[in-house]
Design a protein around this motif. Structure first.
Motif, mmCIF file in Angstrom:
data_model
loop_
_atom_site.group_PDB
_atom_site.id
_atom_site.type_symbol
_atom_site.label_atom_id
_atom_site.label_comp_id
_atom_site.label_asym_id
_atom_site.label_seq_id
_atom_site.Cartn_x
_atom_site.Cartn_y
_atom_site.Cartn_z
ATOM 1 N N ASP A 140 0.831 -1.207 0.000
ATOM 2 C CA ASP A 140 0.000 0.000 0.000
ATOM 3 C C ASP A 140 0.864 1.254 0.000
ATOM 4 O O ASP A 140 0.453 2.295 -0.518
ATOM 5 C CB ASP A 140 -0.897 0.004 1.242
ATOM 6 N N TYR A 141 2.064 1.139 0.592
ATOM 7 C CA TYR A 141 2.985 2.273 0.670
ATOM 8 C C TYR A 141 4.396 1.801 0.340
ATOM 9 O O TYR A 141 4.842 0.752 0.816
ATOM 10 C CB TYR A 141 2.996 2.892 2.071
ATOM 11 N N VAL A 142 5.077 2.596 -0.457
ATOM 12 C CA VAL A 142 6.511 2.402 -0.651
ATOM 13 C C VAL A 142 7.183 3.708 -0.236
ATOM 14 O O VAL A 142 6.737 4.796 -0.616
ATOM 15 C CB VAL A 142 6.869 2.027 -2.103
ATOM 16 N N VAL A 143 8.218 3.597 0.589
ATOM 17 C CA VAL A 143 8.916 4.784 1.065
ATOM 18 C C VAL A 143 10.414 4.609 0.845
ATOM 19 O O VAL A 143 10.929 3.484 0.786
ATOM 20 C CB VAL A 143 8.653 5.047 2.573
ATOM 21 N N SER A 144 11.104 5.723 0.710
ATOM 22 C CA SER A 144 12.571 5.698 0.683
ATOM 23 C C SER A 144 13.081 7.034 1.179
ATOM 24 O O SER A 144 12.456 8.075 0.952
ATOM 25 C CB SER A 144 13.107 5.395 -0.725
ATOM 26 N N PHE A 145 14.198 6.985 1.855
ATOM 27 C CA PHE A 145 14.779 8.180 2.472
ATOM 28 C C PHE A 145 16.239 8.280 2.053
ATOM 29 O O PHE A 145 17.077 7.483 2.463
ATOM 30 C CB PHE A 145 14.659 8.098 3.996
ATOM 31 N N GLY A 146 16.535 9.261 1.195
ATOM 32 C CA GLY A 146 17.903 9.422 0.727
ATOM 33 C C GLY A 146 18.334 8.320 -0.218
ATOM 34 O O GLY A 146 19.444 7.791 -0.095
ATOM 35 N N LYS A 163 6.809 -0.322 -8.920
ATOM 36 C CA LYS A 163 6.636 -1.766 -9.135
ATOM 37 C C LYS A 163 6.196 -2.482 -7.861
ATOM 38 O O LYS A 163 5.592 -3.551 -7.920
ATOM 39 C CB LYS A 163 7.939 -2.388 -9.640
ATOM 40 N N TYR A 164 6.491 -1.912 -6.723
ATOM 41 C CA TYR A 164 6.161 -2.556 -5.448
ATOM 42 C C TYR A 164 4.742 -2.240 -4.984
ATOM 43 O O TYR A 164 4.231 -2.863 -4.067
ATOM 44 C CB TYR A 164 7.156 -2.114 -4.364
ATOM 45 N N LEU A 165 4.100 -1.253 -5.612
ATOM 46 C CA LEU A 165 2.798 -0.773 -5.146
ATOM 47 C C LEU A 165 1.636 -1.552 -5.749
ATOM 48 O O LEU A 165 1.678 -1.954 -6.924
ATOM 49 C CB LEU A 165 2.635 0.706 -5.500
ATOM 50 N N ASN A 166 0.587 -1.727 -4.956
ATOM 51 C CA ASN A 166 -0.645 -2.283 -5.503
ATOM 52 C C ASN A 166 -1.373 -1.208 -6.294
ATOM 53 O O ASN A 166 -0.869 -0.077 -6.427
ATOM 54 C CB ASN A 166 -1.523 -2.879 -4.383
ATOM 55 N N ILE A 167 -2.544 -1.521 -6.791
ATOM 56 C CA ILE A 167 -3.222 -0.642 -7.751
ATOM 57 C C ILE A 167 -3.558 0.735 -7.169
ATOM 58 O O ILE A 167 -3.641 1.731 -7.896
ATOM 59 C CB ILE A 167 -4.497 -1.328 -8.293
ATOM 60 N N SER A 168 -3.756 0.806 -5.853
ATOM 61 C CA SER A 168 -4.071 2.102 -5.210
ATOM 62 C C SER A 168 -2.937 2.557 -4.293
ATOM 63 O O SER A 168 -3.168 3.335 -3.365
ATOM 64 C CB SER A 168 -5.373 1.989 -4.410
ATOM 65 N N GLY A 169 -1.726 2.095 -4.579
ATOM 66 C CA GLY A 169 -0.592 2.363 -3.702
ATOM 67 C C GLY A 169 -0.129 3.815 -3.714
ATOM 68 O O GLY A 169 -0.407 4.576 -4.643
ATOM 69 N N LYS A 170 0.613 4.163 -2.665
ATOM 70 C CA LYS A 170 1.093 5.534 -2.479
ATOM 71 C C LYS A 170 2.599 5.517 -2.207
ATOM 72 O O LYS A 170 3.117 4.592 -1.588
ATOM 73 C CB LYS A 170 0.346 6.195 -1.320
ATOM 74 N N ILE A 171 3.272 6.549 -2.671
ATOM 75 C CA ILE A 171 4.720 6.669 -2.514
ATOM 76 C C ILE A 171 5.055 7.878 -1.645
ATOM 77 O O ILE A 171 4.410 8.928 -1.760
ATOM 78 C CB ILE A 171 5.417 6.790 -3.897
ATOM 79 N N ILE A 172 6.041 7.706 -0.767
ATOM 80 C CA ILE A 172 6.596 8.824 -0.003
ATOM 81 C C ILE A 172 8.112 8.724 -0.086
ATOM 82 O O ILE A 172 8.689 7.678 0.230
ATOM 83 C CB ILE A 172 6.158 8.800 1.475
ATOM 84 N N VAL A 173 8.751 9.779 -0.560
ATOM 85 C CA VAL A 173 10.210 9.792 -0.661
ATOM 86 C C VAL A 173 10.764 11.075 -0.063
ATOM 87 O O VAL A 173 10.117 12.113 -0.077
ATOM 88 C CB VAL A 173 10.697 9.650 -2.131
ATOM 89 N N SER A 174 11.976 10.948 0.466
ATOM 90 C CA SER A 174 12.687 12.117 0.984
ATOM 91 C C SER A 174 14.059 12.168 0.334
ATOM 92 O O SER A 174 14.691 11.126 0.129
ATOM 93 C CB SER A 174 12.822 12.025 2.499
ATOM 94 N N VAL A 175 14.503 13.374 0.008
ATOM 95 C CA VAL A 175 15.840 13.556 -0.557
ATOM 96 C C VAL A 175 16.492 14.772 0.095
ATOM 97 O O VAL A 175 15.812 15.730 0.461
ATOM 98 C CB VAL A 175 15.806 13.764 -2.094
ATOM 99 N N PRO A 176 17.818 14.739 0.250
ATOM 100 C CA PRO A 176 18.502 15.937 0.749
ATOM 101 C C PRO A 176 18.463 17.038 -0.294
ATOM 102 O O PRO A 176 18.476 16.770 -1.504
ATOM 103 C CB PRO A 176 19.936 15.448 0.989
#
Length: 285
Positions: A140-146, A163-176
């Motif tokens: 449901d969620y894929v996240v990555s930090f840096g 590719k890891y998300l299901n049909i209604s999936g959400k992404i959260i990413v953080s970058v410097p």
């Protein structure tokens, strides 16, 4: 016929490696060496009145805006090596958590962290561009930090996240924020580390998410200012002691600004020039 098939297979493997080399700015060996110089981080505990928790407080507010609590929900952190975010997501959102990293030492550290902070979860060792079948479309969620800033093609690495998300999936990413003061300071302190990053600003990240097939995009800068730099580690640099002392003292000065925000009603702008990081949320198209 078999020779033709073999030749074709070798060509495909060669193209795959060539494509990977075009986007990747680091390696498993780089991160193994990096984690050897880093301690296991403390567990993330949100305390809105504690200055050392201020960065996590801003992250926490963003997550609470975009993540639903629920044990049925699944989250995976890509590039999870030595990360304490999985225990945070399990304990604050009751999520079923997993992590993936291609550094052997990073995975070992992550498993230790799950155990240390009493968090059930699974850590997979592998390349985020080639997810195991059991991970494709399952979250449901894929996240990555840096993570994404270590790849030259931001759009392609975000597509890999999808590719890891299901049909209604959400992404959260953080970058410097390597486009502002943080990037300039890292370049001065240790150019070799700076060169493993692709500078990404708000417009770049919004556009990349859109091109990667995401919608309902929200990107924001985090904190008014912060001073930090990776000075030693996988790449050695000169005047290490002096640079660490300077960074420590500048960091203490910037925390005065954080304290003003914590204990008064004043809020300083979050900007491309001085904010240390960006956070982004989007939904799979």
């Amino acid at each position: 016929m078999s020779k033709i098939l073999q030749s074709k297979e070798e060509e495909m493997v060669g193209n795959s490696e060539s494509q990977k080399n075009l986007v990747e700015k680091t390696s498993p060996e780089y991160w193994d060496a990096f984690w050897e110089t880093n301690q296991i981080p403390n567990e993330i505990v949100i305390n809105k009145k504690h200055i050392n928790s201020y960065l996590h407080t801003e992250f926490d507010a963003f997550f609470k805006k975009h993540i639903d609590k629920g044990k049925e929900k699944k989250l995976i952190e890509l590039g999870c090596g030595n990360s304490v975010w999985l225990p945070y997501f399990y304990k604050n959102f009751n999520l079923d958590v997993s992590g993936l990293d291609y550094s052997d030492l990073g995975c070992e550290r992550s498993r230790f962290i799950l155990k240390k902070y009493n968090t059930p979860g699974r850590i997979f060792e592998g390349d985020l561009f080639y997810p195991p079948e059991e991970l494709k479309g399952k979250f449901d969620y894929v996240v990555s930090f840096g993570v994404i800033e270590h790849f030259r093609d931001t759009v392609e690495v975000l597509k890999a996240h999808a590719k890891y998300l299901n049909i209604s999936g959400k992404i959260i990413v953080s970058v410097p924020n390597m486009c502002g003061f943080t990037g300039w300071y890292q370049k001065v302190m240790n150019r070799a580390v700076y060169d493993t990053h692709v500078p990404i600003d708000k417009n770049h990240l919004e556009e990349a998410l859109l091109k990667a097939g995401f919608k309902n995009i929200e990107v924001q800068y985090i904190l008014p200012i912060a001073v930090s730099a990776q000075i030693d580690g996988a790449h050695k640099t000169s005047f290490v002691s002096f640079k660490k002392l300077l960074t420590l003292n500048l960091s203490r000065l910037t925390k005065i600004i954080w304290a003003i925000e914590i204990y008064t009603s004043l809020k300083f702008p979050r900007s491309r020039t001085f904010s240390p990081a960006l956070l982004a949320y989007a939904e799979k198209e």
